[in-house]
Motif scaffolding. Structure first.
Motif, PDB file in Angstrom:
ATOM      1  N   LEU A  11       7.460  63.486  30.162  1.00  0.00           N
ATOM      2  CA  LEU A  11       8.691  63.186  30.873  1.00  0.00           C
ATOM      3  C   LEU A  11       8.828  64.077  32.106  1.00  0.00           C
ATOM      4  N   ASP A  12       9.634  63.644  33.050  1.00  0.00           N
ATOM      5  CA  ASP A  12       9.891  64.402  34.268  1.00  0.00           C
ATOM      6  C   ASP A  12      11.174  65.210  34.066  1.00  0.00           C
ATOM      7  N   LYS A  13      11.052  66.532  33.943  1.00  0.00           N
ATOM      8  CA  LYS A  13      12.227  67.366  33.681  1.00  0.00           C
ATOM      9  C   LYS A  13      13.244  67.346  34.812  1.00  0.00           C
ATOM     10  N   ASP A  14      12.811  67.007  36.019  1.00  0.00           N
ATOM     11  CA  ASP A  14      13.740  66.983  37.143  1.00  0.00           C
ATOM     12  C   ASP A  14      14.657  65.766  37.119  1.00  0.00           C
ATOM     13  N   ARG A  15      14.278  64.746  36.386  1.00  0.00           N
ATOM     14  CA  ARG A  15      15.134  63.557  36.259  1.00  0.00           C
ATOM     15  C   ARG A  15      15.215  63.152  34.784  1.00  0.00           C
ATOM     16  N   LEU A  16      15.657  64.113  33.993  1.00  0.00           N
ATOM     17  CA  LEU A  16      15.666  63.945  32.536  1.00  0.00           C
ATOM     18  C   LEU A  16      17.086  63.954  31.976  1.00  0.00           C
ATOM     19  N   ARG A  17      17.321  63.085  31.001  1.00  0.00           N
ATOM     20  CA  ARG A  17      18.546  63.091  30.211  1.00  0.00           C
ATOM     21  C   ARG A  17      18.152  63.095  28.736  1.00  0.00           C
ATOM     22  N   CYS A  18      18.740  64.020  27.965  1.00  0.00           N
ATOM     23  CA  CYS A  18      18.452  64.120  26.539  1.00  0.00           C
ATOM     24  C   CYS A  18      19.697  63.729  25.750  1.00  0.00           C
ATOM     25  N   PHE A  19      19.538  62.844  24.777  1.00  0.00           N
ATOM     26  CA  PHE A  19      20.634  62.412  23.922  1.00  0.00           C
ATOM     27  C   PHE A  19      20.288  62.744  22.479  1.00  0.00           C
TER      28      PHE A  19
ATOM     29  N   MET B  27      21.072  70.634  12.697  1.00  0.00           N
ATOM     30  CA  MET B  27      19.907  70.070  13.374  1.00  0.00           C
ATOM     31  C   MET B  27      20.125  70.032  14.878  1.00  0.00           C
ATOM     32  N   ILE B  28      21.311  69.590  15.302  1.00  0.00           N
ATOM     33  CA  ILE B  28      21.592  69.502  16.734  1.00  0.00           C
ATOM     34  C   ILE B  28      21.518  70.878  17.390  1.00  0.00           C
ATOM     35  N   ALA B  29      22.027  71.893  16.685  1.00  0.00           N
ATOM     36  CA  ALA B  29      21.964  73.263  17.229  1.00  0.00           C
ATOM     37  C   ALA B  29      20.511  73.685  17.428  1.00  0.00           C
ATOM     38  N   ASP B  30      19.646  73.360  16.456  1.00  0.00           N
ATOM     39  CA  ASP B  30      18.224  73.695  16.581  1.00  0.00           C
ATOM     40  C   ASP B  30      17.586  72.953  17.757  1.00  0.00           C
ATOM     41  N   MET B  31      17.901  71.656  17.894  1.00  0.00           N
ATOM     42  CA  MET B  31      17.311  70.860  18.964  1.00  0.00           C
ATOM     43  C   MET B  31      17.736  71.381  20.339  1.00  0.00           C
ATOM     44  N   GLU B  32      18.990  71.766  20.459  1.00  0.00           N
ATOM     45  CA  GLU B  32      19.467  72.319  21.730  1.00  0.00           C
ATOM     46  C   GLU B  32      18.709  73.597  22.072  1.00  0.00           C
ATOM     47  N   THR B  33      18.490  74.447  21.061  1.00  0.00           N
ATOM     48  CA  THR B  33      17.749  75.689  21.291  1.00  0.00           C
ATOM     49  C   THR B  33      16.320  75.394  21.727  1.00  0.00           C
ATOM     50  N   HIS B  34      15.663  74.466  21.022  1.00  0.00           N
ATOM     51  CA  HIS B  34      14.279  74.100  21.372  1.00  0.00           C
ATOM     52  C   HIS B  34      14.208  73.574  22.804  1.00  0.00           C
ATOM     53  N   LEU B  35      15.140  72.708  23.168  1.00  0.00           N
ATOM     54  CA  LEU B  35      15.119  72.111  24.503  1.00  0.00           C
ATOM     55  C   LEU B  35      15.322  73.170  25.588  1.00  0.00           C
ATOM     56  N   GLU B  36      16.273  74.049  25.366  1.00  0.00           N
ATOM     57  CA  GLU B  36      16.532  75.072  26.370  1.00  0.00           C
ATOM     58  C   GLU B  36      15.356  76.028  26.505  1.00  0.00           C
TER      59      GLU B  36
ATOM     60  N   GLY C 291      12.862  74.780  28.871  1.00  0.00           N
ATOM     61  CA  GLY C 291      13.247  74.667  30.267  1.00  0.00           C
ATOM     62  C   GLY C 291      14.198  73.541  30.601  1.00  0.00           C
ATOM     63  N   VAL C 292      14.769  72.893  29.585  1.00  0.00           N
ATOM     64  CA  VAL C 292      15.748  71.834  29.842  1.00  0.00           C
ATOM     65  C   VAL C 292      17.115  72.475  30.064  1.00  0.00           C
TER      66      VAL C 292
ATOM     67  N   PRO D  27      21.164  72.943  30.178  1.00  0.00           N
ATOM     68  CA  PRO D  27      22.252  72.500  29.297  1.00  0.00           C
ATOM     69  C   PRO D  27      22.950  71.234  29.789  1.00  0.00           C
ATOM     70  N   ASP D  28      23.075  71.071  31.114  1.00  0.00           N
ATOM     71  CA  ASP D  28      23.766  69.893  31.628  1.00  0.00           C
ATOM     72  C   ASP D  28      22.946  68.618  31.470  1.00  0.00           C
ATOM     73  N   GLN D  29      21.681  68.755  31.051  1.00  0.00           N
ATOM     74  CA  GLN D  29      20.851  67.578  30.806  1.00  0.00           C
ATOM     75  C   GLN D  29      20.889  67.150  29.340  1.00  0.00           C
ATOM     76  N   ILE D  30      21.602  67.910  28.509  1.00  0.00           N
ATOM     77  CA  ILE D  30      21.634  67.662  27.070  1.00  0.00           C
ATOM     78  C   ILE D  30      23.000  67.098  26.675  1.00  0.00           C
ATOM     79  N   HIS D  31      22.996  65.934  26.065  1.00  0.00           N
ATOM     80  CA  HIS D  31      24.222  65.268  25.639  1.00  0.00           C
ATOM     81  C   HIS D  31      24.118  65.031  24.126  1.00  0.00           C
ATOM     82  N   CYS D  32      25.075  65.560  23.379  1.00  0.00           N
ATOM     83  CA  CYS D  32      24.929  65.481  21.926  1.00  0.00           C
ATOM     84  C   CYS D  32      26.222  65.108  21.228  1.00  0.00           C
ATOM     85  N   GLU D  33      26.054  64.549  20.047  1.00  0.00           N
ATOM     86  CA  GLU D  33      27.178  64.245  19.181  1.00  0.00           C
ATOM     87  C   GLU D  33      26.773  64.619  17.761  1.00  0.00           C
TER      88      GLU D  33
END
Length: 300
Positions: free
Chosen positions: A261-269, A276-285, A288-289, A291-297
């Motif tokens: 994927l292209d990190k410069d034009r990336l959206r993560c849902f 689990m979501i907390a772990d995924m956010e940590t892994h993504l950050e 190099g992703v 925070p404003d590219q990460i959208h979670c529920e």
């Protein structure tokens, strides 16, 4: 979102149970806490005005613990975006709850129907779905949610998308996946239509039979050139294969997807249990992703 507590209120004094003062205080604390939880979690969320009548037109078993409902709505103004949910009102049931749409918005536009997947629990609305809901039943629905919406306009960049789902958190992710597929198909015949970038789909469940929509997801991935998927089983012994692994989604898995994927034009849902979501956010950050590219529920 699997279940959202919205209100816990007795309708009239005649419908209340006779409780001792000790029990009444305990019940009041429970009700107050759950109402407060709901207000905290949804105070900032968008909701459409008004409740629309809907008819249950299909009830199926998606797995041993998940029911798949198809609802038809007559209200011509009823609409939703991929990733949103509905407040779900059941006549005669004191509580109401929220379930995320699993179908794409195009289904509603085509035949005025949409799908919900409901995981079994002892919460009254979900228990009703699993034990009493029948074809022909009438319910009320109201669209809400603005945390994980995928609704690009033709002028938007061709975002690459990383979708991560855990358990029943698959619901909004599956809706987004189908919408991305629909946009891709439309772009092949309409030069002015939005064309999605690449889509990576990671889906984790405890057991193989809880990977609802697995076959449909694989079909979408095989039929659409820019979509890939991988599945993860966490509590069952399986033989790993090219498309399925026997562990939780980890940072290495995410790193592998991000390489495509292209990190410069990336959206993560992301949607799943809060830990689990907390772990995924940590892994993504860590990868190099931003925070404003990460959208979670988080479902609860």
């Amino acid at each position: 979102m699997s279940v959202m507590l919205v209100s816990l209120l007795f309708r009239t004094p005649h419908q209340c149970l006779c409780l001792t003062s000790k029990h009444a205080v305990g019940i009041t604390k429970i009700l107050t806490r759950k109402m407060s939880d709901h207000l905290d979690r949804t105070a900032h969320n968008f909701r459409q005005s008004g409740i629309s009548d809907a008819t249950i037109v299909s009830v199926k078993d998606a797995s041993a613990t998940v029911k798949l409902l198809t609802l038809q709505v007559a209200n011509p103004h009823f609409s939703f975006k991929a990733g949103q949910w509905v407040d779900f009102f059941i006549p005669g049931v004191e509580l109401f709850t929220g379930f995320s749409m699993t179908s794409a918005p195009s289904r509603l536009q085509h035949d005025t129907t949409f799908d919900l997947a409901v995981q079994k629990s002892d919460y009254p609305p979900t228990m009703w779905v699993h034990t009493e809901c029948q074809v022909g039943a009438r319910v009320g629905v109201r669209v809400g949610g603005d945390q994980i919406i995928y609704d690009p306009s033709p002028s938007d960049p061709s975002w690459d998308i990383l979708l991560i789902a855990g358990g029943i958190g698959i619901n909004p992710m599956y809706s987004i996946l189908q919408h991305a597929r629909d946009l891709h198909v439309r772009s092949l015949s309409e030069s002015s239509a939005y064309r999605p970038g690449r889509v990576e789909f990671l889906y984790s469940a405890s057991h193989t039979d809880e990977l609802i929509f697995k076959d449909s997801i694989q079909t979408i991935a095989s039929d659409t050139e820019n979509i890939s998927c991988h599945f993860y089983i966490t509590k069952e012994t399986i033989v790993p294969a090219s498309h399925i692994s026997d562990h939780r989604i980890n940072e290495a898995d995410i790193a592998t997807s991000l390489q495509r994927l292209d990190k410069d034009r990336l959206r993560c849902f992301l949607c799943g249990p809060p830990p689990m979501i907390a772990d995924m956010e940590t892994h993504l950050e860590r990868q190099g992703v931003r925070p404003d590219q990460i959208h979670c529920e988080k479902w609860w």
